[in-house]
Motif scaffolding. Structure first.
Motif, mmCIF file in Angstrom:
data_model
loop_
_atom_site.group_PDB
_atom_site.id
_atom_site.type_symbol
_atom_site.label_atom_id
_atom_site.label_comp_id
_atom_site.label_asym_id
_atom_site.label_seq_id
_atom_site.Cartn_x
_atom_site.Cartn_y
_atom_site.Cartn_z
ATOM 1 N N THR A 265 0.829 -1.207 0.000
ATOM 2 C CA THR A 265 0.000 0.000 0.000
ATOM 3 C C THR A 265 0.858 1.248 0.000
ATOM 4 N N MET A 266 1.882 1.246 0.840
ATOM 5 C CA MET A 266 2.749 2.412 0.899
ATOM 6 C C MET A 266 3.479 2.621 -0.429
ATOM 7 N N ALA B 117 1.140 4.186 -2.821
ATOM 8 C CA ALA B 117 0.935 5.603 -2.500
ATOM 9 C C ALA B 117 2.092 6.443 -3.020
ATOM 10 N N LEU B 118 3.294 5.962 -2.800
ATOM 11 C CA LEU B 118 4.468 6.708 -3.259
ATOM 12 C C LEU B 118 4.513 6.788 -4.779
ATOM 13 N N LEU C 205 1.929 6.688 -6.843
ATOM 14 C CA LEU C 205 0.911 7.628 -7.305
ATOM 15 C C LEU C 205 1.320 9.065 -7.006
ATOM 16 N N GLY C 206 1.926 9.244 -5.823
ATOM 17 C CA GLY C 206 2.407 10.589 -5.472
ATOM 18 C C GLY C 206 3.422 11.070 -6.486
#
Lengths: 84, 223
Positions: free
Chosen positions: B12-13, B16-17, B19-20
């Motif tokens: 998940t992390m 997130a990174l 997509l960021g």
């Protein structure tokens, strides 16, 4: 619980990137053009120039630059006071 | 179970990174290499170019963004970078010059004044002499030919007598002329009257000829 928190974290971090991420540069350029149609103020002119720059960069396969220019085009278009 | 959760956490992390990282970020137009172009654009902005030369000003700003983009490519296209910086300055200078020309207040047009030569009054009176009617009839005809204009009937005196008396006298004379024009068919809504007394001489009051020129009635055209 941890999974829920992580999901929220993902959403928060990804939100800026997701804005318009599923729209093509061409679609966004069309929306900008429609928004400033008939307007010739500074922001409208800038929006057109930036949308054109975004499409040029897309043609050169630089998607990151295309997005940067398109973001600027959309900001300028919204400042021109045009309708969505 | 705990191991499985940890894997989910990392995945998940990571997502997130990733997509960021897709966020486009901002172009940095504050770089030192762009300072000349930036200053040229700022000068144009101060001259009112955003309002008076929007197309050129937008082009200057666009070129600045282009140059900022090229600079992120670490010198891959030095000629293009230099070209965009030069164009940003060129268009900013053009926008500034256009703004100076277009934003400058327009000089006020001189009001059109029609002098009514031959309009006279009896001494210290607002009563028109019979000889004045010919001039005033020509004025009536002229005003009827130009129904789109409004006029102020302006009367002036010479400097003999007190300024206050002359002002009052000129007001009465202006009104007298206006009433003549109305009586002969000029629409009252097109006319106003004003006395200027001795405040606007056109000649010296030291000679009889000068004083005669100063005693006058004019029609001041108001569009």
């Amino acid at each position: 619980m941890r999974l829920l928190l992580l999901t929220i974290l993902v959403g928060a971090m990804a939100a800026p990137a997701m804005a318009g991420a599923f729209d093509s540069i061409d679609d966004r350029a069309s929306r900008v053009e429609a928004r400033v149609q008939g307007k010739h103020d500074y922001q409208a002119e800038l929006a057109r120039d930036m949308a054109s720059a975004a499409q040029d960069e897309l043609a050169q396969h630089d998607l990151r630059a295309a997005r940067q220019f398109m973001d600027l085009a959309e900001q300028a278009a919204s400042r021109s006071g045009g309708k969505r | 179970m705990k191991k499985s959760m940890s894997m989910k956490t990392w995945m998940t992390m990571g997502a997130a990174l990733w997509l960021g990282g897709c966020a486009a970020g901002q172009l940095d137009i504050q770089r030192d290499e762009l300072s000349d172009a930036r200053h040229a654009i700022e000068a144009a902005r101060k001259a009112g170019a955003e309002r008076c030369a929007p197309k050129e000003m937008a082009r200057a700003q666009s070129e600045l963004y282009y140059a900022a983009h090229e600079l992120t490519e670490n010198g891959v296209h030095p000629d293009e970078t230099a070209g965009h910086i030069a164009d940003a300055r060129k268009y900013a200078d053009k926008a500034r010059m256009l703004a100076r020309k277009r934003c400058a207040p327009k000089p006020k047009a001189k009001p059109e004044i029609i002098r009514l030569e031959g309009v006279h009054f009896r001494t210290n009176s607002a009563e028109l002499t019979p000889a004045s009617t010919a001039t005033l009839d020509r004025a009536v005809a002229a005003l009827k030919k130009r129904p789109d204009i409004r006029v102020e009937v302006a009367a002036h005196t010479d400097s003999r007598g007190s300024a206050a008396y002359n002002l009052k006298l000129s007001e009465r004379r202006a009104k007298s002329v206006m009433e003549y024009l109305i009586a002969h068919g000029v629409d009252a809504s097109r006319l106003t009257s004003r006395g200027y007394g001795e405040s606007q001489p056109v000649a010296s009051n030291a000679t009889p000829e000068g004083r005669a020129r100063n005693r006058r009635v004019e029609l001041r055209v108001i569009r």
